[in-house]
Design a protein around this motif. Structure first.
Motif, short mmCIF file in Angstrom:
data_model
loop_
_atom_site.label_atom_id
_atom_site.label_comp_id
_atom_site.label_asym_id
_atom_site.label_seq_id
_atom_site.Cartn_x
_atom_site.Cartn_y
_atom_site.Cartn_z
N ASP A 1 -77.62 -30.96 -18.26
CA ASP A 1 -77.11 -32.17 -17.41
C ASP A 1 -76.11 -31.96 -16.70
O ASP A 1 -75.01 -31.74 -17.15
CB ASP A 1 -76.59 -32.98 -18.91
CG ASP A 1 -75.99 -34.22 -18.50
OD1 ASP A 1 -76.49 -34.66 -17.38
OD2 ASP A 1 -75.52 -34.69 -19.48
N TRP A 2 -76.56 -31.56 -15.45
CA TRP A 2 -75.80 -31.41 -14.29
C TRP A 2 -75.20 -32.65 -13.67
O TRP A 2 -76.01 -33.52 -13.37
CB TRP A 2 -76.21 -30.20 -13.60
CG TRP A 2 -76.14 -28.91 -13.85
CD1 TRP A 2 -76.02 -28.42 -15.35
CD2 TRP A 2 -76.31 -27.81 -13.06
NE1 TRP A 2 -76.21 -26.96 -15.18
CE2 TRP A 2 -76.41 -26.69 -13.90
CE3 TRP A 2 -76.54 -27.45 -11.71
CZ2 TRP A 2 -76.38 -25.20 -13.47
CZ3 TRP A 2 -76.77 -26.12 -11.30
CH2 TRP A 2 -76.52 -25.22 -11.91
N HIS A 3 -73.89 -32.67 -13.37
CA HIS A 3 -73.39 -33.67 -12.24
C HIS A 3 -72.69 -32.83 -11.18
O HIS A 3 -71.73 -32.31 -11.43
CB HIS A 3 -72.36 -34.09 -13.01
CG HIS A 3 -72.95 -35.10 -14.28
ND1 HIS A 3 -73.01 -36.39 -14.39
CD2 HIS A 3 -73.34 -34.60 -15.74
CE1 HIS A 3 -73.69 -36.51 -15.76
NE2 HIS A 3 -73.52 -35.76 -16.26
N GLU A 4 -73.64 -32.85 -10.03
CA GLU A 4 -73.05 -32.06 -8.92
C GLU A 4 -72.13 -32.90 -8.06
O GLU A 4 -72.30 -34.03 -7.66
CB GLU A 4 -74.15 -31.51 -7.95
CG GLU A 4 -75.21 -30.54 -8.86
CD GLU A 4 -76.02 -29.88 -8.09
OE1 GLU A 4 -75.79 -29.31 -7.26
OE2 GLU A 4 -77.48 -29.99 -8.44
N VAL A 5 -70.92 -32.21 -7.29
CA VAL A 5 -70.20 -32.96 -6.71
C VAL A 5 -69.58 -32.10 -5.57
O VAL A 5 -69.90 -30.88 -5.51
CB VAL A 5 -68.72 -33.35 -7.74
CG1 VAL A 5 -69.36 -34.29 -8.57
CG2 VAL A 5 -68.09 -32.10 -8.11
N ALA B 1 -65.50 -37.37 -11.62
CA ALA B 1 -66.63 -37.41 -12.56
C ALA B 1 -66.66 -37.19 -13.87
O ALA B 1 -67.71 -37.48 -14.64
CB ALA B 1 -67.71 -36.35 -11.87
N LEU C 1 -67.49 -38.41 -19.76
CA LEU C 1 -68.63 -37.59 -19.92
C LEU C 1 -67.86 -36.82 -21.22
O LEU C 1 -68.67 -36.17 -21.97
CB LEU C 1 -68.22 -36.55 -18.82
CG LEU C 1 -69.32 -37.02 -17.68
CD1 LEU C 1 -69.09 -35.53 -16.69
CD2 LEU C 1 -70.51 -37.48 -17.90
N PRO D 1 -72.55 -31.74 -21.06
CA PRO D 1 -72.80 -31.93 -19.52
C PRO D 1 -71.65 -31.13 -18.76
O PRO D 1 -70.93 -30.57 -19.22
CB PRO D 1 -72.16 -33.48 -19.13
CG PRO D 1 -71.18 -33.86 -20.34
CD PRO D 1 -71.78 -33.17 -21.64
N VAL E 1 -70.20 -30.50 -14.96
CA VAL E 1 -69.80 -31.13 -13.62
C VAL E 1 -69.68 -29.62 -12.66
O VAL E 1 -69.02 -28.66 -12.85
CB VAL E 1 -68.48 -31.58 -13.53
CG1 VAL E 1 -68.05 -32.01 -12.29
CG2 VAL E 1 -68.54 -32.82 -14.48
#
Length: 265
Positions: free
Chosen positions: A112-116, A125, A129, A217, A219
């Protein structure tokens, strides 16, 4: 007269490259330049200098003054300033430059990646989370998280610089890290979100597997691109072959498997 190669960076890949070049040709002069940000760096084979050059002009003057024949930028993938300084200096001094960059990480099934794009974006972000954050972005740049309400486990090699999160525990440690060790950290500290830079490599990758197993998750701060026009190599072996090819008078070459420019992964 033997060739003189300058390697920029104190990364694992930089040390491996210095060892490869020294072992293959003890007569080759290899100088590794370290930024001096780590209190007790692991020193590579060959000559070592520590500290900055004084910007691109200072680096260009150093290249000329020390008769450098080629430069390998093997700095950390997020050392953006020195990479652009190296590109400018190499162009000014008319010295060939290669960027050695380990491949970036790629998400696996179940991640569950959140790329920034930045640390500031990583801090933003975190909304919603989790409440207990495993922060593994290094000791610099923690000001981006200083105003956050979450609790942070901050891991770095050396003590981090202020400002930093108000609610935090600092863990001083150096990779490589084990999967069992990362699992235990997540369990013991009840961590529910991971923040990391896309540094790539195997030494710190187990945290990604541990996060996936725990269902938390991640980030991920994307790495900056290599300066335009600078050829890249993915491994120390490719970079060593690039050096050998130049020594054989092969002209303007790239290492096997290398590309003329690099993307963000």
């Amino acid at each position: 007269m033997s060739s003189h190669i300058l390697i920029l960076g104190g990364t694992t890949e930089a040390r491996a490259l210095a060892g490869l070049l020294h072992a293959a040709d003890p007569g080759l002069r290899v100088t590794s330049s370290l930024a001096g940000r780590v209190a007790a760096p692991r020193l590579p084979a060959g000559e070592v200098r520590i500290g900055g050059f004084g910007g691109p002009e200072g680096l260009a003057a150093w290249l000329r003054g020390h008769a450098v024949d080629a430069v390998i930028d093997a700095t950390h993938p997020f050392a953006e300033r020195i990479s652009f300084n190296a590109a400018a200096a190499a162009a000014t001094a008319h010295v060939p430059l290669l960027a050695l960059r380990r491949p970036g990480w790629v998400p696996a099934d179940g991640d569950d990646w959140h790329e920034v794009a930045s640390l500031d974006a990583a801090a933003a972000a975190l909304d919603g989370l989790g409440d207990r954050v495993f922060l593994t972005t290094g000791r610099m740049g923690l000001a981006a998280f200083a105003g956050r309400p979450e609790w942070f486990l901050v891991r770095s090699v050396d003590a981090p610089d202020a400002p930093m999160p108000a609610r935090a525990e600092v863990l001083l440690d150096r990779g490589p890290f084990t999967l069992d060790g990362e699992r235990e950290l997540i369990r013991r500290h009840r961590l529910d979100v991971l923040v990391t830079k896309d540094s790539g490599g195997a030494a710190t990758a187990p945290k990604l597997t541990a996060a996936r197993e725990a269902g938390i998750p991640v980030v991920v701060v994307r790495r900056p691109p290599v300066p335009e026009g600078v050829p890249t190599a993915a491994t120390p072996e490719e970079a060593a072959e690039w050096v050998r090819a130049r020594a054989r008078g092969a002209g303007d070459v790239t290492a096997p498997g290398a590309t003329d420019t690099a993307g963000t992964r």
